[in-house]
Write an enzyme that holds these catalytic residues in place. Structure first.
Site, PDB file in Angstrom:
ATOM      1  CE  LYS A  49      -2.044  -8.923  -3.306  1.00  0.00           C
ATOM      2  NZ  LYS A  49      -3.086  -9.935  -3.210  1.00  0.00           N
ATOM      3  CG  HIS A  62      -1.883  -1.080   1.328  1.00  0.00           C
ATOM      4  ND1 HIS A  62      -1.751  -2.125   2.216  1.00  0.00           N
ATOM      5  CD2 HIS A  62      -3.026  -1.315   0.632  1.00  0.00           C
ATOM      6  CE1 HIS A  62      -2.774  -2.947   2.083  1.00  0.00           C
ATOM      7  NE2 HIS A  62      -3.558  -2.498   1.117  1.00  0.00           N
TER       8      HIS A  62
END
Ligand code: PAF
Length: 288
Positions: free
Chosen positions: A153, A39
């Site tokens: 991802k 993140h």
């Protein structure tokens, strides 16, 4: 600059209004919290490309088709706030379920993205991408950012969001950010926290399997038998493979020998954790 946390759409809109009034560009990083280096890579990319970075943390009930998965999803707000502040995020939007779905989840208008939502994780988790597309549309309308940052991802999620933005003419630039991995190659994910020490040691085999598929395909091996053998090997190693698929990168349709750019995608259970990963690659052809 210290991080400001707000939970209402009104406060969020006021912040964005002030930023835009000053002529600042706004980058947006939507998350479900339990933040990690993956993140933070999104936040760093946002910081490089935009003047102001806004993140959101909302564990979206609409995208969970398993109640215990929703209940057990890790919630680590204070730790997340510290990480966001360290990495130069200006505002955190952390709404309640009532703030996001004031008329109740049952009567929420749903955004459904055809084709690319089908199969893979969409097949294994019915309704999941409708939940993602709906909440991301709402967040985009609330934040009105110039750019929004998503990890590669979640490859299918990124494809769903790109198609949704194009189909619905949503005025935001969607930026895909490469997957962050640990030293052994395991893609960083909040779900890695569910792994025991033994499972954590085994988990990088999933990325190794993707690399093996890419090598085998680039050497001219047959698609189906390569996938079958790799899936068998992963299952023997202790994974429970949900899917291992070879797709065309542009629209996630099944790959053919005529495609130029492919992606191999996997979802597999290791213990109670469902891990996903992918590896895009060009299909080299020998020309004689
Ligand atoms: O990838 C996630 O964390 C979520 O699916 C998202 C995009 C924040 C929507 O809830």
């Amino acid at each position: 600059m210290s991080l400001l946390t707000v939970s209402s759409v009104a406060e969020l809109r006021e912040f964005v209004h002030q930023a835009k009034f000053k002529g600042l560009s706004v980058g947006f990083v939507p998350t479900m919290g339990n933040l990690h280096a993956g993140h933070m890579s999104l936040v760093k990319h946002a910081n490089k490309q935009c003047d102001v970075v806004i993140a959101s943390i909302f564990v979206n009930p609409l995208q969970f088709n398993d109640l215990s998965d929703l209940t057990n999803y890790p919630r680590t707000l204070e730790q997340d706030q510290a990480l966001l502040e360290e990495n130069g995020c200006s505002l955190l939007f952390a709404p309640t379920v009532d703030e996001m779905y004031p008329n109740g989840q049952g009567s929420q208008s749903i955004v459904s993205v055809p084709d690319v939502s089908m199969g893979l994780c969409g097949g294994a988790r019915p309704g999941h991408f409708d939940g993602v597309a709906t909440v991301v549309t709402k967040l985009f309308n609330m934040v009105q950012a110039d750019k929004a940052f998503f990890g590669e991802k979640d490859f299918q999620q990124l494809a769903v969001i790109r198609k949704m933005v194009a189909d619905l003419c949503i005025p935001v630039d969607v930026v895909g950010v490469p997957t962050e991995r640990n030293n052994e190659g395991l893609a960083l994910s909040s779900r890695n926290g569910y792994l025991s020490a033994n499972e954590l040691a085994l988990a990088p085999a999933i990325f190794k399997a993707l690399q093996d598929v890419v090598n085998a395909i680039q050497q001219g091996n047959d698609f189906d038998s390569t996938l079958e053998q790799t899936q068998q090997r992963l299952n023997q190693q202790g994974f429970k493979v949900d899917y291992l698929a070879l797709c065309r990168e542009s629209d996630l349709k099944p790959a053919t020998a005529e495609d130029d750019q492919l992606v191999v995608l996997v979802a597999a259970f290791l213990g109670s954790a469902r891990l996903i990963d992918n590896l895009p690659f060009p299909l080299n052809r020998t020309t004689d």
